[in-house]
Scaffold this motif. Structure first.
Motif, PDB file in Angstrom:
ATOM      1  N   ARG A 511      19.041  -4.401 -42.751  1.00  0.00           N
ATOM      2  CA  ARG A 511      20.301  -5.140 -42.681  1.00  0.00           C
ATOM      3  C   ARG A 511      20.129  -6.572 -43.179  1.00  0.00           C
ATOM      4  O   ARG A 511      19.051  -7.166 -43.071  1.00  0.00           O
ATOM      5  CB  ARG A 511      20.812  -5.176 -41.230  1.00  0.00           C
ATOM      6  CG  ARG A 511      21.163  -3.844 -40.634  1.00  0.00           C
ATOM      7  CD  ARG A 511      21.555  -4.015 -39.164  1.00  0.00           C
ATOM      8  NE  ARG A 511      20.451  -4.547 -38.370  1.00  0.00           N
ATOM      9  CZ  ARG A 511      20.568  -4.965 -37.113  1.00  0.00           C
ATOM     10  NH1 ARG A 511      21.756  -4.918 -36.505  1.00  0.00           N
ATOM     11  NH2 ARG A 511      19.516  -5.435 -36.449  1.00  0.00           N
ATOM     12  N   GLU A 513      20.659  -9.464 -41.952  1.00  0.00           N
ATOM     13  CA  GLU A 513      20.870 -10.194 -40.707  1.00  0.00           C
ATOM     14  C   GLU A 513      19.772 -11.235 -40.511  1.00  0.00           C
ATOM     15  O   GLU A 513      18.685 -11.145 -41.091  1.00  0.00           O
ATOM     16  CB  GLU A 513      20.853  -9.239 -39.501  1.00  0.00           C
ATOM     17  CG  GLU A 513      22.088  -8.377 -39.353  1.00  0.00           C
ATOM     18  CD  GLU A 513      23.278  -9.135 -38.761  1.00  0.00           C
ATOM     19  OE1 GLU A 513      23.156 -10.371 -38.555  1.00  0.00           O
ATOM     20  OE2 GLU A 513      24.307  -8.492 -38.515  1.00  0.00           O
ATOM     21  N   VAL A 517      18.390 -11.800 -34.799  1.00  0.00           N
ATOM     22  CA  VAL A 517      19.218 -10.631 -34.493  1.00  0.00           C
ATOM     23  C   VAL A 517      18.380  -9.361 -34.560  1.00  0.00           C
ATOM     24  O   VAL A 517      18.459  -8.485 -33.682  1.00  0.00           O
ATOM     25  CB  VAL A 517      20.414 -10.541 -35.454  1.00  0.00           C
ATOM     26  CG1 VAL A 517      21.178  -9.234 -35.251  1.00  0.00           C
ATOM     27  CG2 VAL A 517      21.342 -11.738 -35.269  1.00  0.00           C
TER      28      VAL A 517
END
Length: 583
Positions: A511, A513, A517
């Motif tokens: 991801r 991110e 996170v």
């Protein structure tokens, strides 16, 4: 599996409905979602862990000689009426009628169904022993579902049933299942204890519970601290020692004397009012046992064990007397009943009450008690028996050693059923002499979905779950922290391919991110192993490997990566007490 293409709806906060650690984590980690009270959807992560537990159970059951079947969830009421459990099982059995007005139920267990199946097929001793099992959804209409998967109404269970021609065969079947259960929990990586237990609504003469040890467990077990003894039992089953001896002579105790105790209902109130110790008082507890009035006596500082009382009486149903029944049987309101002059069918007392006499007890009239009660002179005790709950001050009933109380979560139960169902339902076979005989049965259950929750209850920290490698949704989480650094992304893709081709159960967090996170999600879900690749590590030719359980970080060389990773992975498995050949 790539996380960008997976479904993991994690939550930042625990829902208000979550009560225990496993419930909070399973919801926050996106593993389950509540449909209605006590009934949950299993999301992809939760289902992966559930299936891994089921696979270990299946492999060990097969290895022990059991054969898998699958039986219906909906069961005809006629079978339950035949066994005698249609009314006895209680309101946890969800009953309903079909369009033809026939009785049915949702199966909480399958003794009736399996007995019906086998009695129609097994005719000869040559077909025995036989052990059939299933992994299937059960439904019990719990009065107060709680704790997520720990005590839901719908759950996944493995239940097995053995059929033997004689007691020796039944003992061997029980032993095989007992040993299989030990291997199952060892393979999963849980700290557990097998303890003696009461058979409850299932019935039977002998049983053990398998308890996962956890401080948050709702069950308490009594464990002998003498290692050579090994005694362990749940509180319902834990025995207390008979102190021996006989009642003192009646002449050694003055005549019974009534004393006024206005508004003194409880043990504490009476003892304070009379300036007596609770151990000098007899508690008289009234019950309705299969429709008959009975009374049980224990010392004032003890707690009655209702399971022991029910078993002593041989009662199917045992309920505390209502205030109306108390007044009818004793002539007094609640709090003033005593053994002298009670109108009951049976009066039983705990062992301890046989030795000391001159007791304080209710006078069977309002606002009054008696002193100098002698149970052999002033009351007709039918039997002295083990009727109370064990305490940490009691000695071990087998070796006299010290008892400790531990907290645990029941995840498995094995029963020696005997002839309870085979006789009631005519499940018979022809023996070597052509004689018709009932099969001897055993029953063996494991809460598959409860194991998943119990693993979290036993293994967690402030960050989230810490799954044993054997049942984690994914064994390894690979994270790339390169951002827009294509070289990091490319190397992570290469490592992901290597791990996948090596048969490693890996989730690639690809991801876009922030690192925080990714780290928080990885800890929350509880992957046992985390691999983190960043720009600096790539430049230095290493990848950071984190052991989720200990938090220890190790730098693995990227050269010969799979061999380096495998060696580190084997250390993690060994630290969990797991065998490398079961990875």
């Amino acid at each position: 599996m790539r996380l960008s293409r997976y479904y993991i709806p994690t939550l930042k906060e625990s829902p208000a409905e979550a009560e225990v650690i496993s419930h909070k984590i399973l919801l926050r980690a996106g593993m389950i979602r509540k449909l209605t009270s006590g009934i949950y959807n299993y999301l992809p992560m939760g289902l992966r862990s559930l299936n891994k537990v089921a696979q270990i159970v299946r492999e060990e059951m097969d290895s022990a000689g059991a054969i898998e079947v699958l039986m219906p969830t909906v069961q005809p009421g006629d079978l339950w009426k035949e066994s005698g459990r249609w009314e006895f099982y209680g309101r946890e059995l969800l009953r309903f009628k079909d369009r033809h007005d026939r009785d049915y139920c949702l199966g909480p267990t399958h003794e009736e169904v399996i007995t019906d199946l086998v009695r129609g097929e097994v005719r000869s001793y040559k077909q025995l022993p036989l052990n059939l099992y299933q992994i299937q959804t059960k439904f019990r209409d719990e009065v107060r579902p709680r704790f997520g998967l720990m005590r839901g109404r719908e759950f996944v269970m493995k239940d097995a049933y053995s059929f033997d021609k004689d007691e020796a065969g039944a003992e061997e079947s029980y032993r095989l299942m007992y040993e299989a259960y030990k291997r199952i929990f060892q393979r999963i990586g849980l700290k557990f204890r097998a303890v003696r237990a009461d058979s409850g609504a299932i019935g039977g003469s002998f049983s053990h519970e398998f308890m996962v040890l956890a401080e948050t467990g709702e069950d308490t077990i009594a464990v002998c601290q003498n290692e050579s003894c090994g005694y362990a039992a749940n509180l319902e089953k834990a025995a207390t020692m008979d102190p021996g001896g006989q009642c003192p002579a009646q002449t050694d105790v003055p005549a019974m004397e009534e004393v006024a105790t206005p508004e003194q209902h409880t043990v504490e109130q009476v003892c304070e009012f009379l300036q007596a110790d609770p151990s000098a008082l007899v508690k008289t507890l009234l019950f309705d046992a299969d429709g008959e009035p009975v009374a049980a006596l224990v010392r004032g500082d003890r707690e009655l064990n209702e399971v022991k009382l029910r078993n002593l009486l041989g009662a199917n149903e045992l309920h505390m007397a209502t205030p109306e029944q108390v007044r009818e049987w004793s002539g007094a309101p609640v709090g003033f009943a005593g053994p002298a002059g009670l109108k009951v069918q049976r009066l039983v007392a705990d062992f301890e009450l046989r030795l000391d006499q001159g007791w304080i007890a209710g006078a069977n009239k309002g606002d009054a008690h008696v002193k100098n009660l002698h149970l052999g002179r002033d009351a007709q005790v039918e039997q002295f028996a083990d009727l109370r709950m064990i305490t940490p001050e009691d000695p071990c009933p087998e070796c006299g050693g010290r008892i400790e109380f531990w907290k645990g979560i029941e995840v498995g139960h094995v029963f020696k059923l005997g002839l309870k169902y085979s006789e009631a339902m005519s499940a018979t076979f022809l023996d070597e002499n052509g004689k018709d005989r009932p099969m001897i049965m055993g029953c063996y259950g494991i809460g598959v979905s409860r194991i998943m929750a119990s693993a979290i209850e036993q293994n967690n920290d402030d960050g989230g779950a810490i799954f044993p490698p054997s049942i984690a949704p994914f064994e390894v989480c690979l994270m790339a922290l390169g951002g827009k650094d294509q070289s990091v992304v490319d190397k992570a893709e290469e490592l992901y391919t290597q791990l996948t081709e090596a048969g490693i159960d890996v989730l690639y967090d690809d991801r876009n991110e922030r690192p925080g996170v990714k780290f928080n999600d990885a800890d929350l879900i509880g992957y046992p192993m985390q691999l983190v690749l960043g720009g600096k590590g790539l430049k230095n030719g290493i990848i950071e490997a984190k052991d989720r359980r200990t938090g220890e970080r190790t730098e693995l060389p990227l050269d010969d990566f799979i061999n380096n990773f495998t060696a580190w992975r084997d250390e993690i498995w060994r630290a969990w007490g797991l065998k490398e050949d079961q990875q």
